[in-house]
Design an enzyme around this catalytic site. Structure first.
Site, short mmCIF file in Angstrom:
data_model
loop_
_atom_site.label_atom_id
_atom_site.label_comp_id
_atom_site.label_asym_id
_atom_site.label_seq_id
_atom_site.Cartn_x
_atom_site.Cartn_y
_atom_site.Cartn_z
N ARG A 1 0.83 -1.21 0.00
CA ARG A 1 0.00 0.00 0.00
C ARG A 1 0.87 1.26 0.00
O ARG A 1 0.52 2.25 -0.66
CB ARG A 1 -0.94 0.00 1.21
N LYS B 1 -2.72 6.70 1.79
CA LYS B 1 -2.51 7.20 3.14
C LYS B 1 -1.50 8.36 3.15
O LYS B 1 -0.45 8.30 3.78
CB LYS B 1 -2.05 6.08 4.07
#
Length: 269
Positions: A154, A256
């Site tokens: 990620r 993020k």
């Protein structure tokens, strides 16, 4: 894939800096070495400095990481009052990358402030990513982390969106392992909480114009945290916000990036 790490009986010592939160002086923590046991392709292979050992039985398909830290060596701390606040630990991991996209070999350093130029891209333009995962201590003293590879992947996806070089999956996992082992005495006892792991990737290079930074820094630090619900799971109240928006179509709400979190502090006040 399951990874197991065993700390040696007599690792080298190092002296941490920073403020102790324990009521008594902290002994100098020890820096561990890293023999690794990897489970791949349905069987386990033990890997150490002496080479590869025999294969054992097939393992679970769960992508967890288990680090055997030996006999629990807990810091003197009141685990019953542990919440979700910053508790300085012993070590953090730092790795640098220049504009060529190649990360140098990282290292463990005593936990503490890092130096940033006022013109750093992360301070001026928010070029930065974060991750969050937890390590839990089992009854046998080993420490488990659930699917750290997914966090590494990620971060790489987010880095591509922000035009940043990212650590490889192997570099990410190695940094997490080393940081956990270096701070193993801060992993709460079973059932008392977990060791929160915060990897950061920031544009640390100085620049004035809007462009990718000339240098990047990858940091991993950890902090013991308690349970979100100290008395067990219970119903909670939720608010549907109709005026403020954290993410917009085509924006960065799917990664993020650090900028995604600044706007929600208004809702937490």
């Amino acid at each position: 894939m399951e990874l197991r790490l065993r700390a040696p009986a007599s690792p080298a010592s190092a002296s941490p800096r920073g403020t102790s939160v324990s009521p008594s002086p902290r002994p100098h923590p020890r820096l561990p070495s890293q023999p690794i046991q990897k489970r791949l392709s349905g069987s386990a292979v033990s890997v150490s400095r002496r080479g590869t050992a025999a294969r054992s039985s097939p393992c679970s398909a769960l992508m967890t990481a288990s680090y055997n830290t030996g006999t629990p060596d807990l810091v003197d701390f009141d685990w019953e009052t542990l919440g979700f606040q910053l508790v300085p630990t012993d070590f953090m991991y730092i790795m640098k990358c220049s504009s060529d996209g190649v990360f140098t070999k990282g290292e463990l350093v005593p936990y503490g402030p890092i130096e940033l130029n006022p013109a750093a891209a992360v301070l001026n333009y928010g070029q930065g990513l974060l991750e969050g995962l937890r390590a839990h201590r089992k009854e046998d003293g080993s420490v488990v982390v659930f699917r750290p590879k997914e966090n590494a992947l990620r971060m790489r996806i987010g880095a591509d969106r922000l035009c940043m070089p990212a650590p490889s999956v192997e570099q990410f996992l190695s940094a997490v392992k080393q940081t956990i082992l270096a701070n193993k005495r801060w992993v709460p006892p079973t059932g008392k909480g977990s060791l929160y792991i915060r990897p950061l990737l920031i544009g640390s290079g100085a620049m004035l114009g809007v462009a990718p930074a000339p240098e990047y820094t990858f940091v991993v630090y950890v902090c013991p945290v308690g349970h979100y619900f100290k008395d067990g799971l219970s119903p909670i109240s939720l608010l549907t916000e109709e005026e403020y928006h954290r993410a917009a179509p085509g924006g960065t709400g799917d990664i993020k990036t650090i900028g995604n979190y600044a706007s929600v502090t208004h809702l937490d006040l």
